[in-house]
Design a protein around this motif. Structure first.
Motif, PDB file in Angstrom:
ATOM      1  N   GLU A 123     -26.099  24.715  19.735  1.00  0.00           N
ATOM      2  CA  GLU A 123     -26.198  25.827  18.680  1.00  0.00           C
ATOM      3  C   GLU A 123     -25.600  25.733  17.222  1.00  0.00           C
ATOM      4  O   GLU A 123     -25.949  26.667  16.227  1.00  0.00           O
ATOM      5  CB  GLU A 123     -25.549  26.988  19.283  1.00  0.00           C
ATOM      6  CG  GLU A 123     -26.312  27.384  20.720  1.00  0.00           C
ATOM      7  CD  GLU A 123     -25.503  28.311  21.486  1.00  0.00           C
ATOM      8  OE1 GLU A 123     -24.348  28.956  20.818  1.00  0.00           O
ATOM      9  OE2 GLU A 123     -25.905  28.757  22.693  1.00  0.00           O
ATOM     10  N   ASN A 124     -24.834  24.414  16.866  1.00  0.00           N
ATOM     11  CA  ASN A 124     -24.288  24.386  15.631  1.00  0.00           C
ATOM     12  C   ASN A 124     -24.451  23.282  15.060  1.00  0.00           C
ATOM     13  O   ASN A 124     -23.708  22.251  14.904  1.00  0.00           O
ATOM     14  CB  ASN A 124     -22.707  24.632  15.680  1.00  0.00           C
ATOM     15  CG  ASN A 124     -22.410  26.093  16.138  1.00  0.00           C
ATOM     16  OD1 ASN A 124     -22.254  26.919  15.216  1.00  0.00           O
ATOM     17  ND2 ASN A 124     -22.485  26.307  17.405  1.00  0.00           N
ATOM     18  N   ILE A 125     -25.847  22.582  14.849  1.00  0.00           N
ATOM     19  CA  ILE A 125     -26.193  21.563  14.405  1.00  0.00           C
ATOM     20  C   ILE A 125     -26.004  21.274  12.899  1.00  0.00           C
ATOM     21  O   ILE A 125     -25.736  20.625  12.357  1.00  0.00           O
ATOM     22  CB  ILE A 125     -27.620  21.139  14.947  1.00  0.00           C
ATOM     23  CG1 ILE A 125     -27.503  20.795  16.425  1.00  0.00           C
ATOM     24  CG2 ILE A 125     -28.200  19.691  14.198  1.00  0.00           C
ATOM     25  CD1 ILE A 125     -26.974  19.908  17.018  1.00  0.00           C
ATOM     26  N   GLU A 126     -26.755  22.378  12.291  1.00  0.00           N
ATOM     27  CA  GLU A 126     -26.973  22.393  10.879  1.00  0.00           C
ATOM     28  C   GLU A 126     -25.423  22.586  10.227  1.00  0.00           C
ATOM     29  O   GLU A 126     -25.084  22.196   9.130  1.00  0.00           O
ATOM     30  CB  GLU A 126     -27.746  23.663  10.341  1.00  0.00           C
ATOM     31  CG  GLU A 126     -28.124  23.525   8.886  1.00  0.00           C
ATOM     32  CD  GLU A 126     -29.306  24.435   8.482  1.00  0.00           C
ATOM     33  OE1 GLU A 126     -29.308  24.566   7.158  1.00  0.00           O
ATOM     34  OE2 GLU A 126     -29.807  24.920   9.256  1.00  0.00           O
ATOM     35  N   ASP A 127     -24.561  23.498  10.799  1.00  0.00           N
ATOM     36  CA  ASP A 127     -23.557  23.779  10.426  1.00  0.00           C
ATOM     37  C   ASP A 127     -22.323  23.251  11.385  1.00  0.00           C
ATOM     38  O   ASP A 127     -22.115  24.260  12.185  1.00  0.00           O
ATOM     39  CB  ASP A 127     -23.256  25.467  10.159  1.00  0.00           C
ATOM     40  CG  ASP A 127     -23.979  25.897   8.825  1.00  0.00           C
ATOM     41  OD1 ASP A 127     -24.043  25.092   7.697  1.00  0.00           O
ATOM     42  OD2 ASP A 127     -24.831  26.659   9.202  1.00  0.00           O
ATOM     43  N   PRO A 128     -21.900  22.192  11.325  1.00  0.00           N
ATOM     44  CA  PRO A 128     -21.039  21.610  12.602  1.00  0.00           C
ATOM     45  C   PRO A 128     -19.916  22.691  12.925  1.00  0.00           C
ATOM     46  O   PRO A 128     -19.335  23.254  11.681  1.00  0.00           O
ATOM     47  CB  PRO A 128     -20.594  20.435  11.990  1.00  0.00           C
ATOM     48  CG  PRO A 128     -21.715  19.990  11.125  1.00  0.00           C
ATOM     49  CD  PRO A 128     -21.990  21.202  10.446  1.00  0.00           C
ATOM     50  N   ILE A 129     -19.480  22.676  14.033  1.00  0.00           N
ATOM     51  CA  ILE A 129     -18.219  23.434  14.345  1.00  0.00           C
ATOM     52  C   ILE A 129     -17.066  22.531  14.819  1.00  0.00           C
ATOM     53  O   ILE A 129     -17.437  21.138  15.420  1.00  0.00           O
ATOM     54  CB  ILE A 129     -18.685  24.275  15.792  1.00  0.00           C
ATOM     55  CG1 ILE A 129     -17.527  25.175  16.263  1.00  0.00           C
ATOM     56  CG2 ILE A 129     -18.961  23.165  17.013  1.00  0.00           C
ATOM     57  CD1 ILE A 129     -17.879  26.227  17.387  1.00  0.00           C
ATOM     58  N   ASN A 130     -16.141  22.790  14.682  1.00  0.00           N
ATOM     59  CA  ASN A 130     -14.872  22.188  14.952  1.00  0.00           C
ATOM     60  C   ASN A 130     -14.594  21.834  16.344  1.00  0.00           C
ATOM     61  O   ASN A 130     -14.771  22.860  17.171  1.00  0.00           O
ATOM     62  CB  ASN A 130     -13.664  22.667  14.321  1.00  0.00           C
ATOM     63  CG  ASN A 130     -12.334  21.842  14.335  1.00  0.00           C
ATOM     64  OD1 ASN A 130     -11.767  21.547  15.433  1.00  0.00           O
ATOM     65  ND2 ASN A 130     -12.060  21.220  13.148  1.00  0.00           N
ATOM     66  N   ILE A 131     -14.238  20.562  16.681  1.00  0.00           N
ATOM     67  CA  ILE A 131     -14.175  20.241  18.295  1.00  0.00           C
ATOM     68  C   ILE A 131     -13.068  21.078  18.831  1.00  0.00           C
ATOM     69  O   ILE A 131     -13.180  21.741  20.074  1.00  0.00           O
ATOM     70  CB  ILE A 131     -13.934  18.887  18.538  1.00  0.00           C
ATOM     71  CG1 ILE A 131     -14.886  17.935  17.921  1.00  0.00           C
ATOM     72  CG2 ILE A 131     -13.451  18.561  20.003  1.00  0.00           C
ATOM     73  CD1 ILE A 131     -16.316  18.098  18.744  1.00  0.00           C
ATOM     74  N   GLY A 176     -26.473  18.838   9.205  1.00  0.00           N
ATOM     75  CA  GLY A 176     -25.147  19.130   9.185  1.00  0.00           C
ATOM     76  C   GLY A 176     -24.212  17.841   8.216  1.00  0.00           C
ATOM     77  O   GLY A 176     -23.212  17.671   8.298  1.00  0.00           O
ATOM     78  N   CYS A 177     -25.019  16.914   7.641  1.00  0.00           N
ATOM     79  CA  CYS A 177     -24.619  15.949   6.753  1.00  0.00           C
ATOM     80  C   CYS A 177     -24.748  16.184   5.466  1.00  0.00           C
ATOM     81  O   CYS A 177     -25.671  16.669   5.116  1.00  0.00           O
ATOM     82  CB  CYS A 177     -25.478  14.506   7.152  1.00  0.00           C
ATOM     83  SG  CYS A 177     -25.331  13.995   8.672  1.00  0.00           S
ATOM     84  N   SER A 178     -23.707  16.043   4.366  1.00  0.00           N
ATOM     85  CA  SER A 178     -23.588  16.474   3.221  1.00  0.00           C
ATOM     86  C   SER A 178     -24.418  15.535   2.221  1.00  0.00           C
ATOM     87  O   SER A 178     -24.914  15.759   1.482  1.00  0.00           O
ATOM     88  CB  SER A 178     -22.226  16.252   2.541  1.00  0.00           C
ATOM     89  OG  SER A 178     -21.701  14.979   2.949  1.00  0.00           O
TER      90      SER A 178
END
Length: 334
Positions: free
Chosen positions: A229-237, A294-296
């Motif tokens: 659910e958080n591919i575009e905006d990565p979530i912290n592990i 989610g890559c810059s």
């Protein structure tokens, strides 16, 4: 039996269509006719121009008619790859809309949802989209609801995610016409493991090829859902671990035991898997794809992509384009 008592299906096949999806629908319908002792279902093959069509398995099929000749049918099912398009979009899509207006159920299996969506006939309808196409479908048709269900039926539209789901869709038609008993017997004839209806979610492979998503331990599965659910905006592990109720160290142990990967490695795989979908089945550029996962920068995506798949994104797209079926669209190199 009169014409009105026979359910007539037409299968619109595009160059490069998956042959298994066609046989997975026709064979259970044939068996249902035999079990019932009557012709409850009839079917014909259709191509856009009436000419023979080569499937992805390099087997040729001779259609019964051209799309323009389709009349008096109950169902029209599109079978294609995700990049398939009509050679004459205006008259062909117009014909689909005319059939829909006159009461035909319009559907698609596997990549056939793409030309069906391009015709405008999935607007306001949920579509079953195969997991390997979901990112590309969402990118091209953000306004259409894509479901992970193996089949989606409603509002005179029906879609199935793949060949096994096409069998389930055929069983649904059999049950509606001949009853649950005949549908179950058809499933048993083919040793189809169970009769799946709407609401059954597609199985997806995990990082480890021998397992599927439903086989993961509960906390790992919850974490994977959060990652997805958080591919575009990565979530912290660490945030994921907190949400599922374990420490980051414990989550790492659980992941490694279940998948052989750390949470970071698994998360990176999911993001690069979506990147690969977009590379193979969409016209998004490399910078657009990098942002979508989610890559810059494209270079950071390229490094991760190469580590995961052993090939750079640009090389992978070039390789896929070399094997596109003739007349299918080709994705840009960058």
């Amino acid at each position: 039996m009169t014409r009105d008592e026979i359910t007539q299906l037409s299968f619109l096949i595009f160059p490069g269509f998956p042959m298994a999806c066609l046989t997975s629908m026709i064979e259970p319908l044939r068996a249902a006719n035999e079990i019932a002792g009557k012709t409850a279902f009839g079917w014909k093959l259709v191509s856009e121009d009436g000419k023979r069509v080569e499937a992805s398995a390099e087997v040729w099929f001779e259609p019964d008619m051209a799309l323009a000749e389709c009349e008096d049918i109950d169902h029209l099912i599109l079978l294609s790859g995700p990049s398939s398009k009509f050679t004459q979009p205006q008259p062909s899509e117009g014909k689909l809309r005319k059939l829909a207006r006159h009461g035909a159920v319009i559907g698609a299996v596997s990549g056939g949802v793409f030309p069906l969506a391009r015709s405008g006939l999935l607007e306001g309808h949920a579509a079953s989209v195969h997991w390997c196409y979901e990112a590309a479908f969402a990118a091209e048709f953000p306004e259409i609801e894509a479901t992970e269900d193996v089949i989606a039926i409603g509002g005179r539209r029906m879609t199935a995610s793949g060949a096994a789901a096409a069998f389930d869709l055929a069983l649904h038609l059999v049950e509606a016409s001949l009853g649950a008993g005949v549908a179950t017997e058809v499933a048993c004839w083919f040793q189809h493991p169970l009769v799946r209806g709407q609401g059954v979610i597609q199985l997806k492979p995990t990082v480890e090829a021998e397992s599927t998503s439903d086989m993961l331990p509960d906390m790992v599965r919850q974490a994977v859902e959060l990652f997805s659910e958080n591919i575009e905006d990565p979530i912290n592990i660490a945030d994921v671990a907190n949400i599922v109720g374990v420490s980051a160290r414990q989550l790492e142990r659980l992941f490694f035991k279940a998948t052989g990967k750390t949470p970071f490695q698994y998360y990176r795989f999911l993001r690069m898997h979506k990147a690969r979908q977009l590379l193979h089945y969409s016209k998004e550029t490399l910078p657009q794809i990098a942002l979508a996962v989610g890559c810059s920068t494209p270079s950071s995506m390229s490094r991760s992509y190469t580590e995961v798949f052993g090939i750079s994104p640009a090389e992978d797209r070039k390789k896929v384009n070399m094997f596109r079926v003739r007349d299918n669209s080709i994705a840009p190199p960058a």
